[in-house]
Scaffold this active site. Sequence first.
Site, PDB file in Angstrom:
ATOM      1  N   ARG A 104       0.859  -1.193   0.000  1.00 32.02           N
ATOM      2  CA  ARG A 104       0.000   0.000   0.000  1.00 32.02           C
ATOM      3  C   ARG A 104       0.887   1.233   0.000  1.00 32.02           C
ATOM      4  O   ARG A 104       1.597   1.484   0.970  1.00 32.02           O
ATOM      5  CB  ARG A 104      -0.894  -0.039   1.246  1.00 32.02           C
ATOM      6  CG  ARG A 104      -1.998   0.972   1.253  1.00 32.02           C
ATOM      7  CD  ARG A 104      -2.951   0.758   2.409  1.00 32.02           C
ATOM      8  NE  ARG A 104      -2.470   1.326   3.651  1.00 32.02           N
ATOM      9  CZ  ARG A 104      -3.221   1.957   4.537  1.00 32.02           C
ATOM     10  NH1 ARG A 104      -4.514   2.085   4.335  1.00 32.02           N
ATOM     11  NH2 ARG A 104      -2.722   2.437   5.639  1.00 32.02           N
TER      12      ARG A 104
ATOM     13  N   THR B 255      -0.423   7.597  -1.624  1.00 29.62           N
ATOM     14  CA  THR B 255      -1.672   7.504  -2.393  1.00 29.62           C
ATOM     15  C   THR B 255      -2.618   6.439  -1.848  1.00 29.62           C
ATOM     16  O   THR B 255      -3.799   6.430  -2.202  1.00 29.62           O
ATOM     17  CB  THR B 255      -1.363   7.140  -3.857  1.00 29.62           C
ATOM     18  OG1 THR B 255      -0.754   5.838  -3.863  1.00 29.62           O
ATOM     19  CG2 THR B 255      -0.403   8.134  -4.484  1.00 29.62           C
TER      20      THR B 255
ATOM     21  N   ASP C  83      -0.520  -0.001  13.029  1.00 26.27           N
ATOM     22  CA  ASP C  83      -0.114  -0.774  11.844  1.00 26.27           C
ATOM     23  C   ASP C  83       0.052  -2.244  12.242  1.00 26.27           C
ATOM     24  O   ASP C  83       0.959  -2.598  13.007  1.00 26.27           O
ATOM     25  CB  ASP C  83       1.210  -0.225  11.293  1.00 26.27           C
ATOM     26  CG  ASP C  83       1.563  -0.871   9.955  1.00 26.27           C
ATOM     27  OD1 ASP C  83       1.650  -0.156   8.957  1.00 26.27           O
ATOM     28  OD2 ASP C  83       1.741  -2.112   9.923  1.00 26.27           O
TER      29      ASP C  83
ATOM     30  N   ASP D  76       3.513  -3.843  11.498  1.00 31.08           N
ATOM     31  CA  ASP D  76       4.571  -3.373  12.400  1.00 31.08           C
ATOM     32  C   ASP D  76       4.403  -3.969  13.796  1.00 31.08           C
ATOM     33  O   ASP D  76       5.378  -4.358  14.441  1.00 31.08           O
ATOM     34  CB  ASP D  76       4.554  -1.839  12.498  1.00 31.08           C
ATOM     35  CG  ASP D  76       5.192  -1.186  11.282  1.00 31.08           C
ATOM     36  OD1 ASP D  76       6.010  -1.846  10.607  1.00 31.08           O
ATOM     37  OD2 ASP D  76       4.870  -0.011  11.000  1.00 31.08           O
TER      38      ASP D  76
HETATM   39  N1  URA Z   1      -3.319  -1.104   7.955  1.00 34.19           N
HETATM   40  C1  URA Z   1      -3.023  -1.255   9.261  1.00 34.19           C
HETATM   41  O1  URA Z   1      -2.179  -2.076   9.617  1.00 34.19           O
HETATM   42  N2  URA Z   1      -3.686  -0.523  10.153  1.00 34.19           N
HETATM   43  C2  URA Z   1      -4.622   0.383   9.818  1.00 34.19           C
HETATM   44  O2  URA Z   1      -5.204   1.029  10.697  1.00 34.19           O
HETATM   45  C3  URA Z   1      -4.906   0.541   8.444  1.00 34.19           C
HETATM   46  C4  URA Z   1      -4.247  -0.216   7.528  1.00 34.19           C
END
Ligand code: URA
Length: 214
Positions: free
Chosen positions: A109, A113, A205, A208
């Site tokens: 991702r 964008t 995330d 992460d």
């Molecule tokens: N991806 C993630 O890991 N967390 C989010 O909040 C949105 C996309």
Amino acid sequence: MKTKAMDGVTVVSHPLVQHKLTIMRRKETSTASFRELLREISTLLCYEVTRDLPLEPVEIETPVARSAGVRLEGKKLVLAPILRAGMGLLDGMLELIPAARVAHIGLYRDPETLVAFEYYFKAPEDIADRLVVVIDPMLATANTAVAAIDRFKERGVRNLRFVCLVASPEGIERLRAHHPEVPIWTASIDERLNEHGYIVPGLGDAGDRLYGTR
Ligand code: URA
């Protein structure tokens, strides 16, 4: 298991799922605990997404007598983690369905964008004949989920399901609009997306937090 159903979306509201998800959301939860909790929740989500799989009769012999039993009908299903965070849901699901096939799809991702780019795809050759369960912890903008499902449809797959841990209302709307016949299972529908494409309140995330990369 108690679930709440709504127009193609099932929210798995089981107390164990909700309890574990709350711990995962806490910013002080360690990488090790986050990973373990995601694995545990994934088995519970797997139980739900497979609840209506068709069975066929089979004759068996127990040590005592002949008996009528059942087995899962058709070809073995495919679990399809979207790399990398989707891997966090895979092992728990494979514990329940050890014979499942796995299709890996790498979608990146773009942070600016939020558009999804594919960098890896490896799937069973006869995937078109199988049920494919696409797995990714976060359904945020739905760009990656839509792109992954587009790709499986290009390969001829007609029987698809999507499982996530946390969804945004925007993500659900977009996925339902693009692929209305693909049902969704999630543990939560959160409030909204923020301007960076993160789910609020969400859990940050997922990749992460799973791999300790930030
Ligand atoms: N991806 C993630 O890991 N967390 C989010 O909040 C949105 C996309």
